[in-house]
Design a protein around this motif. Structure first.
Motif, PDB file in Angstrom:
ATOM      1  N   ASN A  63      47.645  39.732  41.381  1.00 39.27           N
ATOM      2  CA  ASN A  63      46.419  39.231  40.767  1.00 39.27           C
ATOM      3  C   ASN A  63      45.218  39.777  41.536  1.00 39.27           C
ATOM      4  O   ASN A  63      45.184  39.715  42.769  1.00 39.27           O
ATOM      5  N   VAL A  93      52.812  49.328  39.850  1.00 35.63           N
ATOM      6  CA  VAL A  93      52.579  48.619  38.594  1.00 35.63           C
ATOM      7  C   VAL A  93      52.665  49.635  37.464  1.00 35.63           C
ATOM      8  O   VAL A  93      51.916  50.621  37.445  1.00 35.63           O
ATOM      9  N   ASN A 140      52.493  50.655  33.341  1.00 35.70           N
ATOM     10  CA  ASN A 140      51.724  50.277  32.147  1.00 35.70           C
ATOM     11  C   ASN A 140      50.588  49.313  32.493  1.00 35.70           C
ATOM     12  O   ASN A 140      50.505  48.201  31.949  1.00 35.70           O
ATOM     13  N   PRO A 141      49.688  49.703  33.380  1.00 36.83           N
ATOM     14  CA  PRO A 141      48.633  48.781  33.842  1.00 36.83           C
ATOM     15  C   PRO A 141      47.547  48.566  32.792  1.00 36.83           C
ATOM     16  O   PRO A 141      47.344  49.377  31.886  1.00 36.83           O
ATOM     17  N   GLU A 142      46.840  47.449  32.947  1.00 38.11           N
ATOM     18  CA  GLU A 142      45.662  47.178  32.114  1.00 38.11           C
ATOM     19  C   GLU A 142      44.454  47.798  32.799  1.00 38.11           C
ATOM     20  O   GLU A 142      44.117  47.455  33.935  1.00 38.11           O
ATOM     21  N   LEU A 181      44.341  43.231  37.217  1.00 37.95           N
ATOM     22  CA  LEU A 181      45.663  42.694  37.557  1.00 37.95           C
ATOM     23  C   LEU A 181      45.663  41.189  37.303  1.00 37.95           C
ATOM     24  O   LEU A 181      45.129  40.417  38.090  1.00 37.95           O
ATOM     25  N   ASP A 182      46.237  40.801  36.183  1.00 36.79           N
ATOM     26  CA  ASP A 182      46.306  39.395  35.788  1.00 36.79           C
ATOM     27  C   ASP A 182      47.783  39.029  35.639  1.00 36.79           C
ATOM     28  O   ASP A 182      48.390  39.239  34.591  1.00 36.79           O
ATOM     29  N   SER A 183      48.366  38.537  36.736  1.00 39.36           N
ATOM     30  CA  SER A 183      49.802  38.238  36.777  1.00 39.36           C
ATOM     31  C   SER A 183      50.621  39.464  36.369  1.00 39.36           C
ATOM     32  O   SER A 183      51.568  39.392  35.578  1.00 39.36           O
ATOM     33  N   ALA A 184      50.236  40.609  36.913  1.00 38.61           N
ATOM     34  CA  ALA A 184      50.906  41.877  36.602  1.00 38.61           C
ATOM     35  C   ALA A 184      52.216  41.982  37.373  1.00 38.61           C
ATOM     36  O   ALA A 184      52.257  41.780  38.592  1.00 38.61           O
ATOM     37  N   THR A 185      53.284  42.307  36.674  1.00 41.71           N
ATOM     38  CA  THR A 185      54.590  42.496  37.301  1.00 41.71           C
ATOM     39  C   THR A 185      54.598  43.795  38.095  1.00 41.71           C
ATOM     40  O   THR A 185      54.104  44.827  37.624  1.00 41.71           O
ATOM     41  N   ALA A 186      55.156  43.742  39.303  1.00 35.61           N
ATOM     42  CA  ALA A 186      55.111  44.905  40.178  1.00 35.61           C
ATOM     43  C   ALA A 186      56.420  45.075  40.939  1.00 35.61           C
ATOM     44  O   ALA A 186      57.197  44.131  41.093  1.00 35.61           O
TER      45      ALA A 186
END
Length: 352
Positions: free
Chosen positions: A145, A175, A177-179, A196-201
């Motif tokens: 995050n 990470v 496919n990032p936003e 990064l909003d609760s992005a899986t890594a």
């Protein structure tokens, strides 16, 4: 001391120079500046096939180079050609992945099968100590995050290597496919904001401070070499212009005051070349941070001086979009601000 390139590096330099001269002219550059991903994926694939990315990584880590002089050889030619391809991002991400032991990822990067960027700094964090992006373990994966700012080469990437704060220390995470919020930089190429909003890594290293510092130093060295290449073209372009422009019935290059100014620029350029060679020789040593900071400080100051002088000596044409000299001058000035400007580098020298 022999400052000439080795035979292998001379071949690499010649290859990159010929490719950029034949395949990446200014019309190609103009065509990619205003449309995402702000570079040419087709040209990127061709540069990868030439082995440029492999030259950034040591042989034992999946590449075939990795020394300071391998980096400077390539980036000086990229500066001469004013190439907007995201090679700085490729350098830093490939070396970071290699130092983390991510062998499979390094192989994909070296062959051009995957392109990733390195996201370190944040809107209110211009040093590693101030990073606030968080990493938390959730089951068998990690969740990040935060926000990363001005990530070079971000548009169109397959993933991002992200620095994030753990309970203890600083980690490095992949990470996919990032936003992102992408945009063009004013001197060419693309960058973006990483959300990064609760992005899986995927965690590559839970203690990555030394890795990140080493990668950033390699990036700063690359920028120094690129600046030397830009300076050489811009100074030569200015001298040629002075020889062609006439005033009072003779070329203005014959005026002594202008000759003194061009000599001053040439001296500054050669000082920058010399200190970049010194910094390249120190990459990988305990003193790399000090010498690379010294080089980037000098190049930041000298580059701004040379860019301003060249524009003034050209007159109005030096400010136009159509004239290549304006693009070289803009790039030279903006290099100072990437990965810490000359003021930041001065503080690094004083702290070392």
């Amino acid at each position: 001391m022999d400052f000439n390139l080795t035979e292998d590096r001379q071949m690499l330099s010649d290859t990159v120079r010929r490719y950029l001269a034949d395949q990446y002219d200014f019309d190609t550059r103009y065509g990619v500046l205003d449309a995402a991903p702000f570079h040419s994926p087709a040209k990127w694939a061709e540069l990868s096939e030439l082995g440029l990315i492999g030259a950034f990584v040591p042989e034992q880590q999946g590449g075939f180079g990795g020394t300071g002089f391998d980096i400077t050889t390539i980036f000086e030619e990229l500066g001469r050609g004013l190439c907007p391809e995201p090679m700085l991002a490729a350098l830093m991400s490939a070396r970071a992945a290699a130092d983390c032991g991510a062998t499979a990822l390094v192989e994909e990067l070296v062959t051009g099968g995957k392109r990733i960027a390195l996201a370190v700094f944040e809107p209110n964090a211009d040093s590693l100590a101030l990073i606030r992006t968080s990493a938390d373990k959730s089951g068998d994966h990690w969740v990040l995050n935060g926000r990363k700012s001005v990530v070079y080469g971000l548009p169109g990437t397959d993933g991002v290597l992200v620095s994030a704060r753990l309970d203890e220390g600083l980690g490095l995470f992949l990470v996919e496919n990032p936003e992102t919020v992408d945009y063009a930089m004013i001197d060419g190429g693309g960058a973006g904001e990483l959300i990064l909003d609760s992005a899986t890594a995927i965690c590559l290293s839970e203690n990555a401070v030394d890795i990140i510092e080493s990668v950033l130093n390699a990036g700063r060295l690359a920028l120094c070499a690129e600046a030397v290449g830009v300076m050489e073209v811009l100074v030569n372009m200015t001298v040629d212009y002075l020889k062609q422009r006439t005033q009072f019935g003779r070329p203005i290059a014959s005026f002594q005051a202008l000759q003194h100014r061009t000599v001053d620029m040439a001296i500054e350029m050669e000082q920058c070349r010399s200190i970049t060679i010194l910094a390249a020789s120190k990459l990988g040593s305990d003193a790399e941070a000090k010498y690379i900071a010294m080089a980037k400080n000098l190049i930041g100051r000298a580059g701004t001086m040379i860019a301003e002088e060249c524009i003034q000596l050209h007159g109005g044409i030096g400010m136009t979009w159509e004239y290549p000299g304006s693009h070289y001058a803009k790039r030279l000035m903006m290099i100072d601000h990437q990965l810490g400007d000359h003021y930041a580098q001065l503080h690094r020298v004083m702290e070392s």
